[in-house]
Design an enzyme around this catalytic site. Structure first.
Site, PDB file in Angstrom:
ATOM      1  N   HIS A  17       1.092  -1.079   0.059  1.00 34.99           N
ATOM      2  CA  HIS A  17      -0.056   0.036  -0.082  1.00 34.99           C
ATOM      3  C   HIS A  17       0.560   1.346  -0.159  1.00 34.99           C
ATOM      4  O   HIS A  17       0.481   2.242  -0.938  1.00 34.99           O
ATOM      5  CB  HIS A  17      -0.884   0.149   1.339  1.00 34.99           C
ATOM      6  CG  HIS A  17      -1.857  -1.095   1.366  1.00 34.99           C
ATOM      7  ND1 HIS A  17      -2.140  -1.618   2.426  1.00 34.99           N
ATOM      8  CD2 HIS A  17      -2.645  -1.783   0.604  1.00 34.99           C
ATOM      9  CE1 HIS A  17      -3.221  -2.514   2.614  1.00 34.99           C
ATOM     10  NE2 HIS A  17      -3.474  -2.400   1.273  1.00 34.99           N
ATOM     11  N   LYS A  41     -15.660  -7.710   6.034  1.00 32.09           N
ATOM     12  CA  LYS A  41     -14.092  -8.481   6.134  1.00 32.09           C
ATOM     13  C   LYS A  41     -14.054  -8.663   7.523  1.00 32.09           C
ATOM     14  O   LYS A  41     -14.513  -7.807   8.432  1.00 32.09           O
ATOM     15  CB  LYS A  41     -13.110  -7.567   5.419  1.00 32.09           C
ATOM     16  CG  LYS A  41     -13.161  -7.465   3.896  1.00 32.09           C
ATOM     17  CD  LYS A  41     -11.764  -6.933   3.563  1.00 32.09           C
ATOM     18  CE  LYS A  41     -11.449  -6.924   2.194  1.00 32.09           C
ATOM     19  NZ  LYS A  41     -10.157  -6.322   1.599  1.00 32.09           N
ATOM     20  N   ARG A  90      -2.234  -6.472  -8.137  1.00 33.13           N
ATOM     21  CA  ARG A  90      -1.063  -7.391  -7.795  1.00 33.13           C
ATOM     22  C   ARG A  90      -1.229  -8.679  -8.980  1.00 33.13           C
ATOM     23  O   ARG A  90      -0.516  -8.426  -9.831  1.00 33.13           O
ATOM     24  CB  ARG A  90      -1.280  -8.120  -6.336  1.00 33.13           C
ATOM     25  CG  ARG A  90      -1.074  -7.425  -5.134  1.00 33.13           C
ATOM     26  CD  ARG A  90      -1.524  -7.943  -3.876  1.00 33.13           C
ATOM     27  NE  ARG A  90      -3.008  -7.628  -4.018  1.00 33.13           N
ATOM     28  CZ  ARG A  90      -3.517  -7.734  -2.717  1.00 33.13           C
ATOM     29  NH1 ARG A  90      -3.248  -8.190  -1.640  1.00 33.13           N
ATOM     30  NH2 ARG A  90      -4.958  -7.559  -3.238  1.00 33.13           N
ATOM     31  N   SER A 128      -3.183  -7.667   3.357  1.00 29.70           N
ATOM     32  CA  SER A 128      -3.229  -7.505   4.798  1.00 29.70           C
ATOM     33  C   SER A 128      -3.936  -8.691   5.612  1.00 29.70           C
ATOM     34  O   SER A 128      -3.624  -9.291   6.522  1.00 29.70           O
ATOM     35  CB  SER A 128      -4.655  -6.392   4.908  1.00 29.70           C
ATOM     36  OG  SER A 128      -3.895  -5.050   4.671  1.00 29.70           O
TER      37      SER A 128
HETATM   38  P1  ADP Z   1      -9.732  -3.750  -0.320  1.00 22.92           P
HETATM   39  O1  ADP Z   1      -9.718  -2.258  -0.910  1.00 22.92           O
HETATM   40  O2  ADP Z   1     -10.159  -4.575  -1.141  1.00 22.92           O
HETATM   41  O3  ADP Z   1     -10.299  -3.907   1.056  1.00 22.92           O
HETATM   42  P2  ADP Z   1      -6.985  -3.251   0.664  1.00 22.92           P
HETATM   43  O4  ADP Z   1      -7.390  -2.244   1.541  1.00 22.92           O
HETATM   44  O5  ADP Z   1      -6.018  -4.585   1.336  1.00 22.92           O
HETATM   45  O6  ADP Z   1      -8.104  -4.107  -0.084  1.00 22.92           O
HETATM   46  O7  ADP Z   1      -6.278  -2.748  -0.532  1.00 22.92           O
HETATM   47  C1  ADP Z   1      -6.547  -1.324  -1.123  1.00 22.92           C
HETATM   48  C2  ADP Z   1      -5.888  -1.187  -2.463  1.00 22.92           C
HETATM   49  O8  ADP Z   1      -4.479  -1.662  -2.532  1.00 22.92           O
HETATM   50  C3  ADP Z   1      -6.566  -2.252  -3.391  1.00 22.92           C
HETATM   51  O9  ADP Z   1      -6.551  -1.638  -4.611  1.00 22.92           O
HETATM   52  C4  ADP Z   1      -5.627  -3.371  -3.484  1.00 22.92           C
HETATM   53  O10 ADP Z   1      -5.569  -4.004  -4.671  1.00 22.92           O
HETATM   54  C5  ADP Z   1      -4.223  -2.480  -3.310  1.00 22.92           C
HETATM   55  N1  ADP Z   1      -3.365  -3.471  -2.614  1.00 22.92           N
HETATM   56  C6  ADP Z   1      -3.146  -4.201  -1.600  1.00 22.92           C
HETATM   57  N2  ADP Z   1      -2.361  -5.040  -1.688  1.00 22.92           N
HETATM   58  C7  ADP Z   1      -1.221  -4.567  -2.342  1.00 22.92           C
HETATM   59  C8  ADP Z   1       0.198  -4.913  -2.811  1.00 22.92           C
HETATM   60  N3  ADP Z   1       0.657  -5.903  -2.195  1.00 22.92           N
HETATM   61  N4  ADP Z   1       0.626  -4.244  -3.938  1.00 22.92           N
HETATM   62  C9  ADP Z   1      -0.234  -3.432  -4.507  1.00 22.92           C
HETATM   63  N5  ADP Z   1      -1.408  -2.899  -4.391  1.00 22.92           N
HETATM   64  C10 ADP Z   1      -2.100  -3.492  -3.466  1.00 22.92           C
END
Ligand code: ADP
Length: 163
Positions: A17, A41, A90, A128
């Site tokens: 992130h 979630k 990813r 996460s």
């Molecule tokens: P969500 O928004 O689906 O609840 P997250 O909070 O984990 O998921 O992620 C927020 C954003 O960051 C999403 O666009 C997700 O695809 C992206 N993201 C999560 N992990 C990574 C990573 N390792 N590398 C790049 N982008 C990521």
């Protein structure tokens, strides 16, 4: 002035992130990292805790603000006067979901564009949910999250193990 919003659950923020936020902050005049209050979630941290962890993680960026929100993401994006929504990609399984979300959001508000940044190869495996699983099983996540996030994860485990 182009304002972008980077929305997500960020439960907790990790190095993947941080990389996306840092790169997006370099592309847009202003970046708002928006933490979704109540995703469907298994959430470990309150919106306030996730916001504070994000604030520390992005302290090196001066055109970034951090906030949390409820309701439709596109409504929040419009309320901020932003034109762009940033997401990170990813693996191919992210693509299917992001594609569906981008088309849904476009159907809701057509002026807002979704821009996806590809993950850095070093962070492609980080999520996460995986981090929470590893910590819960006693594993070391030092290479995946900043130190203050690791400490918050360990404190959360201690709180919930009755110790
Ligand atoms: P969500 O928004 O689906 O609840 P997250 O909070 O984990 O998921 O992620 C927020 C954003 O960051 C999403 O666009 C997700 O695809 C992206 N993201 C999560 N992990 C990574 C990573 N390792 N590398 C790049 N982008 C990521």
């Amino acid at each position: 002035m182009t304002i972008a919003v980077y929305p997500g659950s960020f439960d907790p923020v990790h190095n993947g992130h941080i990389d996306i936020a840092t790169r997006a902050a370099g592309l847009f005049d202003r970046l708002i990292v928006a933490i979704y209050d109540r995703p469907l979630k298994n959430i470990w941290f309150s919106p306030q805790e996730r916001t504070e962890m994000m604030r520390q993680a992005l302290a090196h960026l001066d055109n970034v603000s951090i906030t949390h929100y409820n309701g439709l993401t596109v409504d929040f994006v419009r309320s901020q006067g932003a034109q762009v929504m940033v997401r990170g990609l990813r693996m191919t399984y992210d693509f299917d979901l992001e594609y569906q979300m981008a088309l849904t959001n476009k159907a809701l508000i057509k002026e807002i564009e979704t821009i996806c940044l590809f993950t850095d190869l070093n962070y492609a495996f980080i999520s996460s949910s995986m981090i929470k699983e590893v910590v819960a099983a006693g594993g070391d996540v030092s290479t995946m999250v900043p130190e203050h996030v690791k400490q918050a994860l360990l404190a959360r485990i201690a709180r919930h193990s009755g110790g």
